[in-house]
Design an enzyme around this catalytic site. Sequence first.
Site, mmCIF file in Angstrom:
data_model
loop_
_atom_site.group_PDB
_atom_site.id
_atom_site.type_symbol
_atom_site.label_atom_id
_atom_site.label_comp_id
_atom_site.label_asym_id
_atom_site.label_seq_id
_atom_site.Cartn_x
_atom_site.Cartn_y
_atom_site.Cartn_z
ATOM 1 N N ASP A 44 0.958 -1.316 0.008
ATOM 2 C CA ASP A 44 -0.068 -0.198 -0.116
ATOM 3 C C ASP A 44 0.783 1.174 0.016
ATOM 4 O O ASP A 44 1.225 1.813 1.022
ATOM 5 C CB ASP A 44 -0.904 0.038 1.395
ATOM 6 C CG ASP A 44 -1.892 -1.241 1.337
ATOM 7 O OD1 ASP A 44 -2.436 -1.610 0.073
ATOM 8 O OD2 ASP A 44 -2.283 -1.601 2.316
ATOM 9 N N LYS A 53 0.612 -8.124 -2.214
ATOM 10 C CA LYS A 53 -0.687 -7.705 -2.483
ATOM 11 C C LYS A 53 -0.709 -6.440 -3.094
ATOM 12 O O LYS A 53 -0.123 -5.191 -2.240
ATOM 13 C CB LYS A 53 -1.516 -7.758 -1.350
ATOM 14 C CG LYS A 53 -3.153 -7.383 -1.533
ATOM 15 C CD LYS A 53 -3.844 -7.702 -0.319
ATOM 16 C CE LYS A 53 -3.836 -6.449 0.478
ATOM 17 N NZ LYS A 53 -4.738 -5.262 -0.151
ATOM 18 N N ASP A 80 -5.675 -7.509 -5.632
ATOM 19 C CA ASP A 80 -6.528 -7.291 -4.539
ATOM 20 C C ASP A 80 -7.589 -6.247 -5.244
ATOM 21 O O ASP A 80 -7.740 -5.235 -4.740
ATOM 22 C CB ASP A 80 -6.174 -7.074 -3.365
ATOM 23 C CG ASP A 80 -7.199 -6.778 -2.449
ATOM 24 O OD1 ASP A 80 -8.159 -7.258 -2.484
ATOM 25 O OD2 ASP A 80 -6.752 -6.287 -1.254
ATOM 26 N N LYS A 106 -10.858 -6.940 -6.020
ATOM 27 C CA LYS A 106 -12.048 -7.376 -5.674
ATOM 28 C C LYS A 106 -13.288 -7.210 -6.595
ATOM 29 O O LYS A 106 -14.305 -6.249 -6.384
ATOM 30 C CB LYS A 106 -12.636 -6.773 -4.235
ATOM 31 C CG LYS A 106 -11.542 -6.943 -3.135
ATOM 32 C CD LYS A 106 -12.107 -6.293 -1.674
ATOM 33 C CE LYS A 106 -11.423 -6.338 -0.686
ATOM 34 N NZ LYS A 106 -9.941 -5.730 -0.732
ATOM 35 N N ASP A 129 -18.990 -7.013 -10.603
ATOM 36 C CA ASP A 129 -19.956 -6.623 -11.709
ATOM 37 C C ASP A 129 -20.632 -7.733 -12.302
ATOM 38 O O ASP A 129 -20.688 -8.777 -11.990
ATOM 39 C CB ASP A 129 -18.561 -6.001 -12.758
ATOM 40 C CG ASP A 129 -19.279 -4.898 -13.276
ATOM 41 O OD1 ASP A 129 -20.605 -4.944 -14.050
ATOM 42 O OD2 ASP A 129 -18.578 -3.832 -13.620
ATOM 43 N N ILE A 130 -21.275 -7.332 -13.499
ATOM 44 C CA ILE A 130 -21.823 -8.337 -14.372
ATOM 45 C C ILE A 130 -21.043 -9.447 -14.877
ATOM 46 O O ILE A 130 -19.597 -9.332 -14.805
ATOM 47 C CB ILE A 130 -22.812 -7.705 -15.550
ATOM 48 C CG1 ILE A 130 -21.723 -7.328 -16.556
ATOM 49 C CG2 ILE A 130 -23.622 -6.904 -15.140
ATOM 50 C CD1 ILE A 130 -22.670 -7.054 -17.835
ATOM 51 N N PRO A 131 -21.421 -10.948 -14.851
ATOM 52 C CA PRO A 131 -20.735 -12.057 -15.092
ATOM 53 C C PRO A 131 -19.719 -11.892 -16.269
ATOM 54 O O PRO A 131 -18.301 -12.107 -16.016
ATOM 55 C CB PRO A 131 -21.577 -12.985 -15.326
ATOM 56 C CG PRO A 131 -22.699 -12.677 -14.382
ATOM 57 C CD PRO A 131 -22.884 -11.292 -14.296
ATOM 58 N N THR A 147 -14.374 -7.118 6.060
ATOM 59 C CA THR A 147 -14.302 -6.844 7.876
ATOM 60 C C THR A 147 -14.930 -5.474 8.488
ATOM 61 O O THR A 147 -15.055 -5.583 9.558
ATOM 62 C CB THR A 147 -12.768 -6.977 8.296
ATOM 63 O OG1 THR A 147 -11.885 -6.307 7.621
ATOM 64 C CG2 THR A 147 -12.304 -8.479 8.210
ATOM 65 N N ARG A 164 -1.845 -8.759 13.357
ATOM 66 C CA ARG A 164 -0.832 -8.044 14.014
ATOM 67 C C ARG A 164 0.041 -8.914 14.571
ATOM 68 O O ARG A 164 -0.237 -9.701 15.258
ATOM 69 C CB ARG A 164 -1.408 -7.031 14.737
ATOM 70 C CG ARG A 164 -2.331 -5.862 14.264
ATOM 71 C CD ARG A 164 -1.450 -4.953 13.363
ATOM 72 N NE ARG A 164 -1.816 -3.805 12.541
ATOM 73 C CZ ARG A 164 -2.003 -4.130 11.352
ATOM 74 N NH1 ARG A 164 -1.736 -5.178 10.742
ATOM 75 N NH2 ARG A 164 -2.797 -3.220 10.724
ATOM 76 N N ARG A 182 0.870 -2.208 7.235
ATOM 77 C CA ARG A 182 1.802 -1.280 8.009
ATOM 78 C C ARG A 182 2.755 -1.638 8.877
ATOM 79 O O ARG A 182 3.872 -0.998 8.991
ATOM 80 C CB ARG A 182 0.557 -0.388 8.473
ATOM 81 C CG ARG A 182 -0.091 0.640 7.370
ATOM 82 C CD ARG A 182 -1.335 1.155 7.967
ATOM 83 N NE ARG A 182 -2.592 0.291 8.419
ATOM 84 C CZ ARG A 182 -3.608 0.528 8.581
ATOM 85 N NH1 ARG A 182 -4.077 1.593 8.671
ATOM 86 N NH2 ARG A 182 -4.286 -0.706 8.634
HETATM 87 O O1 C5P Z 1 -1.896 -2.176 7.040
HETATM 88 P P1 C5P Z 1 -2.681 -3.352 7.370
HETATM 89 O O2 C5P Z 1 -2.041 -4.591 7.740
HETATM 90 O O3 C5P Z 1 -3.723 -3.186 8.099
HETATM 91 O O4 C5P Z 1 -3.213 -3.710 5.817
HETATM 92 C C1 C5P Z 1 -4.048 -4.817 5.509
HETATM 93 C C2 C5P Z 1 -4.211 -4.777 4.113
HETATM 94 O O5 C5P Z 1 -5.343 -5.966 3.851
HETATM 95 C C3 C5P Z 1 -4.897 -3.697 3.460
HETATM 96 O O6 C5P Z 1 -4.306 -3.489 2.036
HETATM 97 C C4 C5P Z 1 -6.374 -3.590 3.332
HETATM 98 O O7 C5P Z 1 -6.801 -2.801 2.416
HETATM 99 C C5 C5P Z 1 -6.367 -5.252 3.385
HETATM 100 N N1 C5P Z 1 -7.513 -5.622 3.863
HETATM 101 C C6 C5P Z 1 -8.023 -5.633 5.153
HETATM 102 N N2 C5P Z 1 -9.274 -6.182 5.596
HETATM 103 C C7 C5P Z 1 -10.029 -6.923 4.631
HETATM 104 C C8 C5P Z 1 -9.553 -6.969 3.208
HETATM 105 C C9 C5P Z 1 -8.432 -6.292 3.011
HETATM 106 O O8 C5P Z 1 -7.336 -5.069 6.066
HETATM 107 N N3 C5P Z 1 -11.041 -7.179 5.097
#
Ligand code: C5P
Length: 241
Positions: free
Chosen positions: A13, A35, A62, A64, A67-69, A126, A189, A219
Amino acid sequence: MIPAKERLIVALDVDSKKEAERLLDALKGLVKIFKIGAQPFTAFGPKIVDIAHKKGGKVFLDLKYHDIPDTVARAGREATRLGVFMFNVHSLGGMEMMRKCYEASCETAEKEGIQRPKILAVTLLTSITLEALQNEIGIKSKSMEDEVKRLASMASDAGLDGVVSSPQEITAVREVCSRDFLIVTPGVRPAGAQMDDQKRISVPKEAIKAGADYIVIGRPIIKADDPAKAAEEIIKEMEDI
Ligand code: C5P
């Protein structure tokens, strides 16, 4: 069994290509999969995927798709041509959308001699709460776990390789899907790290013990003074199971 080193996916990111290159260099030989999400892909396009590939990384794209198939199938075809290791669609796009995407990717890979990417379905973001699921989206499942199980089964029936889901739902997904169905989980984490804006978190070891195949961490690694050291500690934590 996936080696601990290959279970870590680092979220690239980043705000610049230079920053991406710095991280890819710093993590070379240590992290295999990166990713690339909506923000860096919108900013830099497929070039960012090329950069990761040229530096020896594999890519989880990533974006996601939802949209239509036909549109998602065509997007899946292009993701396959980019040579990514994994990409994802949104399960709420439905069975036909997922199946058509899977078929288009298989067909393209075979015709063009490319390794087919693994295709994952996002179950529920999430950020969605049970209240939002029921009252805003209008899905009447009694719990998040019930809904995630339903969506994961649908993704499996459509032929997909796995799901992206929160650490809290790993056990539920394993109840309804086979052991070779992949679970990729963000919201992880390392022990003792800052939570940032992640709310429902788990530590790497617990996520793997619960049945996750890959964990996504951004992060705590990309913002660390020493990203390689941060990644190494996380890998060590997973090796210790
Ligand atoms: O910095 P961090 O470890 O929170 O990054 C998690 C990555 O996973 C980010 O790119 C975030 O967009 C992605 N992500 C998430 N929760 C999700 C789907 C993707 O945190 N449900």
